[in-house]
Scaffold this motif. Sequence first.
Motif, PDB file in Angstrom:
ATOM      1  N   ILE A 156       0.639  -1.364  -0.206  1.00 46.44           N
ATOM      2  CA  ILE A 156      -0.045   0.150  -0.047  1.00 46.44           C
ATOM      3  C   ILE A 156       1.130   1.033   0.013  1.00 46.44           C
ATOM      4  O   ILE A 156       0.452   2.332  -0.692  1.00 46.44           O
ATOM      5  CB  ILE A 156      -0.858  -0.049   1.119  1.00 46.44           C
ATOM      6  CG1 ILE A 156      -1.970  -1.170   1.073  1.00 46.44           C
ATOM      7  CG2 ILE A 156      -1.557   1.429   1.357  1.00 46.44           C
ATOM      8  CD1 ILE A 156      -2.733  -1.426   2.295  1.00 46.44           C
ATOM      9  N   THR A 157       1.928   1.399   0.781  1.00 39.60           N
ATOM     10  CA  THR A 157       2.700   2.512   1.117  1.00 39.60           C
ATOM     11  C   THR A 157       3.772   2.601  -0.013  1.00 39.60           C
ATOM     12  O   THR A 157       4.302   3.809  -0.537  1.00 39.60           O
ATOM     13  CB  THR A 157       3.397   2.453   2.311  1.00 39.60           C
ATOM     14  OG1 THR A 157       4.021   1.157   2.484  1.00 39.60           O
ATOM     15  CG2 THR A 157       2.426   2.682   3.631  1.00 39.60           C
ATOM     16  N   SER A 158       3.921   1.355  -0.869  1.00 41.39           N
ATOM     17  CA  SER A 158       5.130   1.867  -1.983  1.00 41.39           C
ATOM     18  C   SER A 158       4.265   1.952  -3.256  1.00 41.39           C
ATOM     19  O   SER A 158       4.871   2.229  -4.499  1.00 41.39           O
ATOM     20  CB  SER A 158       6.011   0.761  -2.192  1.00 41.39           C
ATOM     21  OG  SER A 158       5.168  -0.483  -2.367  1.00 41.39           O
ATOM     22  N   SER A 159       2.865   1.635  -3.226  1.00 42.87           N
ATOM     23  CA  SER A 159       2.373   1.695  -4.857  1.00 42.87           C
ATOM     24  C   SER A 159       2.145   3.268  -5.291  1.00 42.87           C
ATOM     25  O   SER A 159       2.200   3.616  -6.601  1.00 42.87           O
ATOM     26  CB  SER A 159       0.741   1.248  -4.587  1.00 42.87           C
ATOM     27  OG  SER A 159       0.781  -0.171  -4.280  1.00 42.87           O
ATOM     28  N   PRO A 160       2.146   4.172  -4.290  1.00 45.51           N
ATOM     29  CA  PRO A 160       2.045   5.705  -5.007  1.00 45.51           C
ATOM     30  C   PRO A 160       3.215   6.358  -5.405  1.00 45.51           C
ATOM     31  O   PRO A 160       3.223   7.411  -5.988  1.00 45.51           O
ATOM     32  CB  PRO A 160       1.380   6.343  -3.623  1.00 45.51           C
ATOM     33  CG  PRO A 160       0.791   5.368  -2.605  1.00 45.51           C
ATOM     34  CD  PRO A 160       1.612   4.068  -2.910  1.00 45.51           C
ATOM     35  N   VAL A 161       4.186   5.427  -5.495  1.00 45.44           N
ATOM     36  CA  VAL A 161       5.313   6.024  -6.141  1.00 45.44           C
ATOM     37  C   VAL A 161       4.887   6.394  -7.378  1.00 45.44           C
ATOM     38  O   VAL A 161       5.724   7.107  -7.965  1.00 45.44           O
ATOM     39  CB  VAL A 161       6.647   4.971  -5.755  1.00 45.44           C
ATOM     40  CG1 VAL A 161       7.745   5.542  -6.892  1.00 45.44           C
ATOM     41  CG2 VAL A 161       7.134   4.873  -4.365  1.00 45.44           C
ATOM     42  N   GLY A 162       4.361   5.473  -8.126  1.00 45.21           N
ATOM     43  CA  GLY A 162       4.115   5.664  -9.463  1.00 45.21           C
ATOM     44  C   GLY A 162       3.347   6.977  -9.687  1.00 45.21           C
ATOM     45  O   GLY A 162       3.082   7.470 -10.948  1.00 45.21           O
ATOM     46  N   ILE A 163       2.791   7.679  -8.783  1.00 43.90           N
ATOM     47  CA  ILE A 163       2.047   9.009  -9.029  1.00 43.90           C
ATOM     48  C   ILE A 163       3.063  10.049  -9.110  1.00 43.90           C
ATOM     49  O   ILE A 163       3.098  10.968  -9.782  1.00 43.90           O
ATOM     50  CB  ILE A 163       1.254   9.392  -7.611  1.00 43.90           C
ATOM     51  CG1 ILE A 163       0.039   8.071  -7.548  1.00 43.90           C
ATOM     52  CG2 ILE A 163       0.467  10.407  -7.989  1.00 43.90           C
ATOM     53  CD1 ILE A 163      -0.798   8.328  -6.301  1.00 43.90           C
TER      54      ILE A 163
END
Length: 434
Positions: free
Chosen positions: A148-155
Amino acid sequence: MDIAVVAVILLFGTFFLFLALGVPISISIGLSSVISVMVATPLDVILYTSAQRLFSGMNSFALLAIVFFIMSGSIMNNGGIALRLINLAKLIAGRLPGSLAHTNVVGNILFGSISGSAVASAAAIGSVMAPLQAKEGYHKGFSAAVNITSSPVGILIPPSGVLILYSLVSGGTSVSALFMAGYLPGILMGLTVMIVAYFISKKNQYTISEKIGLKEANRIVLQSIPSLLLIIIVIGGIVGGIFTATEGAAVAVFYSLILSLIYRSLTWAHLPKIFGETIVMTGIVLFLVAVSSIMSWAMALTGMPDAISSGLLSVSDNRYIVLFIMMILLLIVGIFMDLTPAILIFTPIFLPIVVQLGVDPVHFGIMMVFNLAIGAMTPPVGSVLFIGCSVGKVSIEEVIKPLSYFFVALVAALFLVVYIPSITLVIPKLFNLL
């Protein structure tokens, strides 16, 4: 009482009231905007102008870039690209304590740098990594929290539809500069998650993956090169001026489709599902953009930005204090509001204030997206949180405790980005984009 102050109270009072009543966020934005502007304009003029604004808000060629990036993310999510990137991630991070957790983070960085979607990353990488981590004895809540916390890196790492949206709302901030500016903060976000995961893994004695032989390593690298070439083609083309962000997004769709068909993990039968996902997501985003243009008109007409600016600057005219207040406000907003509407609503309010204080619009855009990306991980409306819990087969209650450690670390990383501008601006300056 001043008209602008009354309009601010009406706008945000009715907006949050509608949200509390369960009204969809896009409808809440439109209705609260119309109500707030009634203090200054007759109703017939409001309705006529609002209709015009709905159309003009979507009448932008640049918005097609968001449509195409949504479609390319959907293709990659269904096209087997994630598995090849996970194998490369294992090769990069496989010898650290809690190897599979670090593989998850690196996998999200790699997949996010191609798809530009936090939700797609959480689904694609998490669905593969969750069963592997469960088999190795990882706590399900910890595994889900890492995803969950590493997925938003793509933003943050381009291509990013959110950065394109910020460019449009901010009045034309360079997309190329924003894309280049997102790399280091995005990597910092990923490294922050890895540092926390390292200490938790060390404490719980999670396993270290077996060493990969040279022959296997070469095979993994060769298999991942076609996927990674997409980054060079799309981002290199945009930054190099070969094509625009919209044309680059179309190239991303074409390349990812051809690659997925070559991998034979995607067939023509999958296309209706991909088109359906794209249409639904595009409809949501474009309608938000349309109604937000009504809000922008309402704020400009009633002088709301000046009223809010005066209020903030009356507290302090020190840029560091003002930025601190803004970041805390956005962290709170991110808990209750999705990233896209938050960008659309608060960029026109906060950007003129920080520019007046000497903050670069590119720097502010990155810190704003970083901040709101943290909100995507938190209840009650965090889209990435729900996807991560779903693919990890874990309840929100189970993930909250491990998630809190990552949340604190990511907030600390956010303020590094806020107060050390060079983290954001050094790469755009190297490419002469600022």
